[in-house]
Design a protein around this motif. Structure first.
Motif, mmCIF file in Angstrom:
data_model
loop_
_atom_site.group_PDB
_atom_site.id
_atom_site.type_symbol
_atom_site.label_atom_id
_atom_site.label_comp_id
_atom_site.label_asym_id
_atom_site.label_seq_id
_atom_site.Cartn_x
_atom_site.Cartn_y
_atom_site.Cartn_z
ATOM 1 N N UNK A 121 -4.263 -4.476 -8.903
ATOM 2 C CA UNK A 121 -3.040 -3.692 -9.081
ATOM 3 C C UNK A 121 -2.699 -2.932 -7.798
ATOM 4 N N UNK A 122 -3.721 -2.365 -7.169
ATOM 5 C CA UNK A 122 -3.500 -1.636 -5.923
ATOM 6 C C UNK A 122 -2.988 -2.581 -4.831
ATOM 7 N N UNK A 123 -3.574 -3.762 -4.768
ATOM 8 C CA UNK A 123 -3.142 -4.758 -3.793
ATOM 9 C C UNK A 123 -1.686 -5.145 -3.994
ATOM 10 N N UNK A 124 -1.312 -5.462 -5.239
ATOM 11 C CA UNK A 124 0.040 -5.937 -5.495
ATOM 12 C C UNK A 124 1.061 -4.836 -5.256
ATOM 13 N N UNK A 125 0.728 -3.618 -5.628
ATOM 14 C CA UNK A 125 1.651 -2.512 -5.371
ATOM 15 C C UNK A 125 1.825 -2.270 -3.881
ATOM 16 N N UNK A 126 0.753 -2.443 -3.113
ATOM 17 C CA UNK A 126 0.879 -2.294 -1.664
ATOM 18 C C UNK A 126 1.828 -3.349 -1.097
ATOM 19 N N UNK A 127 1.740 -4.573 -1.632
ATOM 20 C CA UNK A 127 2.603 -5.646 -1.149
ATOM 21 C C UNK A 127 4.079 -5.272 -1.288
ATOM 22 N N UNK A 128 4.408 -4.586 -2.380
ATOM 23 C CA UNK A 128 5.800 -4.218 -2.617
ATOM 24 C C UNK A 128 6.167 -2.868 -2.021
ATOM 25 N N UNK A 129 5.279 -1.886 -2.160
ATOM 26 C CA UNK A 129 5.642 -0.519 -1.810
ATOM 27 C C UNK A 129 4.866 0.050 -0.626
#
Length: 202
Positions: A121-129
């Motif tokens: 979740x942290x990885x995917x949120x970093x990708x977007x935000x």
């Protein structure tokens, strides 16, 4: 006949847009930032090149920094300035890859990411935000990173569909540092992160 095999008295016009510090010899390099060896370009405005005047465009890890509307307008502009059979090679983070990494977090493909992120979740949120607050692009003359972060991430099908609507007639999905055009072989400047790489032919 391939573009590269056409006989012409004029040298090929090769444009490297959003070049950053990667100045290519024998190319016309352009960036928004004041970088030695690069001309100025504002990619949120119409390109200053004449229609049907450019042979090749290289555009690496920049499309994702424009929102969906500006990104589409940029695709149309690149199509406009390319000569017939001209080619743009676009490299951009792949939404398909991000989703695969998220859904397969324990896969070997994520070994390096698991060192930097505590969860998928942290990885995917970093990708977007997270890109909006990163310091990866400090060289841009102290420009606030929130103005240059990721704005829109493309899947393969989405970018192909938009390229067709923008006017490109032939679209090839490419592998990292490989191309049917000699000029684009081994041209990538970043590591292979399973990005989306397309060559769009006018």
């Amino acid at each position: 006949m391939d573009l590269e095999k056409k006989v012409s008295a004029m040298p090929l016009k090769k444009i490297h847009l959003a070049c950053g510090n990667n100045i290519f010899p024998d190319w016309s390099n352009y960036d928004y930032a004041p970088i030695k060896g690069a001309g100025f370009v504002d990619l949120q405005k119409p390109l200053s090149f004449q229609s049907d005047s450019v042979d090749y465009i290289y555009f690496e890890h920049a499309l994702e920094h424009f929102d969906e509307v500006d990104g589409f307008n940029l695709l149309k502009e690149m199509c406009r300035v390319l000569k017939q059979s001209g080619v743009v090679r676009i490299v951009t983070p792949s939404l398909d890859t991000y989703v695969f990494r998220y859904l397969n977090w324990n896969n070997e493909i994520n070994s390096s990411h698991r060192k930097n992120f505590q969860s998928p979740e942290q990885f995917l949120n970093y990708a977007f935000f997270g890109e909006n607050i990163s310091n990866d692009l400090k060289f841009l003359n102290n420009m606030r990173s929130s103005t240059i972060g990721h704005k829109f991430l493309y899947s393969k099908n989405d970018l192909i569909n938009k390229a067709k609507i923008a006017g490109f007639t032939n679209i090839n999905v490419c592998e990292y540092k490989k191309s049917s055009y000699q000029i684009f072989n081994n041209i990538e400047t970043r590591e292979d992160n399973l990005d989306l790489i397309l060559e769009l032919v006018k």
